[in-house]
Enzyme design. Structure first.
Site, short mmCIF file in Angstrom:
data_model
loop_
_atom_site.label_atom_id
_atom_site.label_comp_id
_atom_site.label_asym_id
_atom_site.label_seq_id
_atom_site.Cartn_x
_atom_site.Cartn_y
_atom_site.Cartn_z
N GLU A 173 3.32 -8.91 -13.01
CA GLU A 173 2.95 -8.62 -11.62
C GLU A 173 4.13 -8.83 -10.66
O GLU A 173 4.30 -8.06 -9.72
CB GLU A 173 1.76 -9.48 -11.20
N ASP A 200 -18.63 -7.83 -5.30
CA ASP A 200 -17.99 -9.14 -5.36
C ASP A 200 -17.55 -9.42 -6.79
O ASP A 200 -18.39 -9.53 -7.69
CB ASP A 200 -18.94 -10.24 -4.89
N GLU A 226 5.69 -4.54 1.56
CA GLU A 226 6.94 -5.13 2.06
C GLU A 226 7.12 -6.49 1.40
O GLU A 226 6.14 -7.19 1.11
CB GLU A 226 6.81 -5.28 3.58
#
Length: 174
Positions: free
Chosen positions: A90, A118, A143
């Site tokens: 990740e 959920d 960003e």
């Protein structure tokens, strides 16, 4: 009142029967074919990445939920992946950084609202260090920014578990 996480599923995923009913707080059972489905939390990761100046790398969320707010690099662990490998992947996807080592810090149970549902998660937080400050926002990150810890404000983070984790991290490191 919180709804059962499996209420959205009306039919048994194995046989298609409508006799798919809540069995207990984390499962549904089909009276027709005997199949029981357990809803366990999904594993997710988030990284506290510090550079040689002691600055924290934060990303701005490029997608909902909480689009435009600050976040830590991270995401969901894939099938067959350890938490550590998921974290390293990740980080690469969202920041372009090649991190070799991650240190587990703590976890926080969470509910992540996605596609109108959920999703119960177990958010695992890791500490990483890097001398490479060259980042390239990718995947879910719009960003990337390095911030001195004194300029990290909990209320600028959009997700509850991330705010809780950042608060905890700052208390221990400032």
């Amino acid at each position: 009142m919180q709804h059962h996480p499996l209420e959205i599923f009306r039919y048994c995923p194995k046989c298609g029967s409508e006799l798919f009913e809540i069995h207990n707080f984390k499962s549904k059972h089909c009276s027709n074919c005997g199949f029981t489905y357990y809803q366990n939390p999904s594993s997710s990761t988030a990284a506290f990445i510090l550079n040689s100046k002691g600055e924290l790398l934060v990303v701005r969320r490029g997608k909902e939920p909480a689009k435009g707010t600050l976040d830590l690099p991270g995401g969901f662990v894939d099938n067959g992946e350890s938490g550590e490998h998921g974290m390293i992947r990740e980080i690469k996807e969202e920041t372009g950084l090649d991190i070799q080592e991650v240190k587990y810090l703590f976890s926080i149970p969470n509910i992540y609202r996605y596609s109108g549902m959920d999703i119960h998660t177990l958010d695992m937080f890791y500490l990483c260090h890097t001398d490479d400050e060259t980042t390239l926002a990718g995947d879910d990150a719009a960003e990337c920014t390095w911030l001195p810890l004194r300029e990290v404000y909990v209320e600028r983070f959009g997700l509850r578990s991330i705010r809780e984790a950042v608060h905890r991290f700052l208390q221990q490191n400032c």
